[in-house]
Design a protein around this motif. Structure first.
Motif, PDB file in Angstrom:
ATOM      1  N   PHE A 130     -11.570  -8.515 -15.225  1.00  0.00           N
ATOM      2  CA  PHE A 130     -11.462  -7.078 -15.220  1.00  0.00           C
ATOM      3  C   PHE A 130     -11.648  -6.541 -16.541  1.00  0.00           C
ATOM      4  O   PHE A 130     -12.452  -5.436 -16.555  1.00  0.00           O
ATOM      5  CB  PHE A 130     -10.046  -6.749 -14.595  1.00  0.00           C
ATOM      6  N   ARG A 131     -10.994  -6.981 -17.727  1.00  0.00           N
ATOM      7  CA  ARG A 131     -11.223  -6.450 -18.970  1.00  0.00           C
ATOM      8  C   ARG A 131     -12.081  -6.867 -19.834  1.00  0.00           C
ATOM      9  O   ARG A 131     -12.247  -6.256 -20.904  1.00  0.00           O
ATOM     10  CB  ARG A 131      -9.725  -6.134 -19.375  1.00  0.00           C
TER      11      ARG A 131
ATOM     12  N   ALA B   6      -1.743  -0.370 -11.021  1.00  0.00           N
ATOM     13  CA  ALA B   6      -3.114  -1.439 -10.593  1.00  0.00           C
ATOM     14  C   ALA B   6      -3.736  -2.345 -11.362  1.00  0.00           C
ATOM     15  O   ALA B   6      -4.190  -3.208 -11.104  1.00  0.00           O
ATOM     16  CB  ALA B   6      -4.043  -0.590  -9.621  1.00  0.00           C
ATOM     17  N   ALA B   7      -3.935  -1.700 -12.754  1.00  0.00           N
ATOM     18  CA  ALA B   7      -4.528  -2.523 -13.394  1.00  0.00           C
ATOM     19  C   ALA B   7      -3.956  -3.590 -14.353  1.00  0.00           C
ATOM     20  O   ALA B   7      -4.339  -4.496 -15.142  1.00  0.00           O
ATOM     21  CB  ALA B   7      -5.189  -1.593 -14.707  1.00  0.00           C
TER      22      ALA B   7
ATOM     23  N   TYR C   3      -7.696 -11.000 -14.475  1.00  0.00           N
ATOM     24  CA  TYR C   3      -7.448  -9.774 -15.783  1.00  0.00           C
ATOM     25  C   TYR C   3      -8.772 -10.135 -16.676  1.00  0.00           C
ATOM     26  O   TYR C   3      -9.239  -9.079 -17.267  1.00  0.00           O
ATOM     27  CB  TYR C   3      -6.193  -9.874 -16.325  1.00  0.00           C
TER      28      TYR C   3
ATOM     29  N   ARG D 153       0.256  -7.328 -10.786  1.00  0.00           N
ATOM     30  CA  ARG D 153      -0.422  -7.823  -9.788  1.00  0.00           C
ATOM     31  C   ARG D 153       0.226  -9.285  -9.450  1.00  0.00           C
ATOM     32  O   ARG D 153       0.307  -9.445  -8.219  1.00  0.00           O
ATOM     33  CB  ARG D 153      -2.032  -8.333 -10.311  1.00  0.00           C
TER      34      ARG D 153
ATOM     35  N   GLN E 194      -7.426 -10.976  -2.890  1.00  0.00           N
ATOM     36  CA  GLN E 194      -8.443  -9.891  -2.628  1.00  0.00           C
ATOM     37  C   GLN E 194      -7.841  -8.670  -2.427  1.00  0.00           C
ATOM     38  O   GLN E 194      -8.267  -7.648  -3.072  1.00  0.00           O
ATOM     39  CB  GLN E 194      -9.200 -10.561  -1.428  1.00  0.00           C
ATOM     40  N   GLU E 195      -6.574  -8.595  -1.837  1.00  0.00           N
ATOM     41  CA  GLU E 195      -5.856  -7.148  -1.693  1.00  0.00           C
ATOM     42  C   GLU E 195      -5.555  -6.608  -2.782  1.00  0.00           C
ATOM     43  O   GLU E 195      -4.908  -5.571  -2.859  1.00  0.00           O
ATOM     44  CB  GLU E 195      -4.667  -7.661  -0.703  1.00  0.00           C
ATOM     45  N   THR E 196      -5.130  -7.650  -3.951  1.00  0.00           N
ATOM     46  CA  THR E 196      -4.485  -6.924  -5.049  1.00  0.00           C
ATOM     47  C   THR E 196      -5.270  -6.778  -6.218  1.00  0.00           C
ATOM     48  O   THR E 196      -5.181  -6.343  -7.423  1.00  0.00           O
ATOM     49  CB  THR E 196      -3.424  -7.792  -5.714  1.00  0.00           C
ATOM     50  N   ARG E 197      -6.733  -6.750  -6.144  1.00  0.00           N
ATOM     51  CA  ARG E 197      -7.836  -6.811  -6.885  1.00  0.00           C
ATOM     52  C   ARG E 197      -8.100  -5.461  -7.736  1.00  0.00           C
ATOM     53  O   ARG E 197      -7.893  -4.504  -6.954  1.00  0.00           O
ATOM     54  CB  ARG E 197      -9.198  -7.312  -6.713  1.00  0.00           C
ATOM     55  N   PRO E 198      -7.644  -5.377  -9.117  1.00  0.00           N
ATOM     56  CA  PRO E 198      -7.910  -4.028  -9.862  1.00  0.00           C
ATOM     57  C   PRO E 198      -9.226  -3.363  -9.605  1.00  0.00           C
ATOM     58  O   PRO E 198     -10.418  -4.051  -9.587  1.00  0.00           O
ATOM     59  CB  PRO E 198      -7.427  -4.268 -11.094  1.00  0.00           C
ATOM     60  N   VAL E 199      -9.185  -2.156  -9.460  1.00  0.00           N
ATOM     61  CA  VAL E 199     -10.652  -1.501  -9.303  1.00  0.00           C
ATOM     62  C   VAL E 199     -10.574  -0.350 -10.563  1.00  0.00           C
ATOM     63  O   VAL E 199      -9.642   0.100 -11.054  1.00  0.00           O
ATOM     64  CB  VAL E 199     -10.898  -0.712  -8.221  1.00  0.00           C
TER      65      VAL E 199
END
Length: 198
Positions: A165-166, A7-8, A162, A13, A193-198
């Motif tokens: 995210f990072r 997922a990250a 990304y 993604r 929205q559905e593929t956002r890393p958490v």
């Protein structure tokens, strides 16, 4: 089809966004395949040990997000690389992929290299590549980014996601107001929205 997934990964993604945008998500079995450069997952069908990789019934596994995305677009009859704009789309996609590459290498330098061997100038050099690419997007590509959906936009959108995210502390939006506004709109797409890393 089986998609080897983490997922990250911004490259995973990108494939997931294409699956959402082309209505093929139900055709793929997502297999969690967390791996590192030091410990590849032996189940992954990519001999390079990278993700994403996609198995398919009609031939060998496909790997590299560009190859998989083209396959999925072709399978769905989606015009994500319009012939009239193919060179621009592919150049924009390469820009987004390059941002992802550099961002991932920055993470790897801190995560997998012992602290006493980490090289700050290398990390700064990777960020300099990202900054130049972001400046090019701001100065040259906003009109294209704002047009009909294509693989270049998807790649850039995943790359910017990304960075949030990072590398959110690097402030990629500073001085790039048009790109930030574009990403706010693009990031609101359901596929993003559905593929956002958490």
């Amino acid at each position: 089809m089986d998609l080897y997934f983490a997922a990250a990964s911004p490259f995973v993604r990108k494939v997931m966004v294409v699956l959402h945008e082309t209505g093929q998500l139900a055709d793929v079995n997502v297999i969690d395949s967390v791996q590192t450069p030091l410990a590849p997952n032996p189940a992954n069908k990519n001999p390079l040990g990278k993700i994403p990789s996609l198995t398919r019934p009609e031939g060998p596994a496909l790997y590299d997000s560009r190859v998989i995305c083209r396959y999925l677009a072709d399978r769905a009859g989606a015009d994500l690389i319009p012939p009239a704009r193919q060179w621009e789309v592919q150049t924009l996609e390469a820009t987004g992929d390059g941002i992802m590459d550099a961002g991932v290498l920055m993470v790897y330098e801190h995560r997998f290299r012992p602290a006493e061997l980490q090289y700050g100038a290398y990390v700064d050099g990777q960020w300099a590549k990202i900054a130049r690419a972001l400046d090019a997007l701001e100065e040259r590509w906003i009109s294209h980014l704002s047009g009909p959906l294509d693989l270049g936009q998807i790649s850039v959108g995943c790359a910017l996601g990304y960075l949030d995210f990072r590398h959110h502390d690097r402030g990629w939006r500073d001085g790039r107001d048009a790109l930030a506004r574009w990403f706010e709109r693009f990031g609101a797409r359901p596929s993003m929205q559905e593929t956002r890393p958490v």
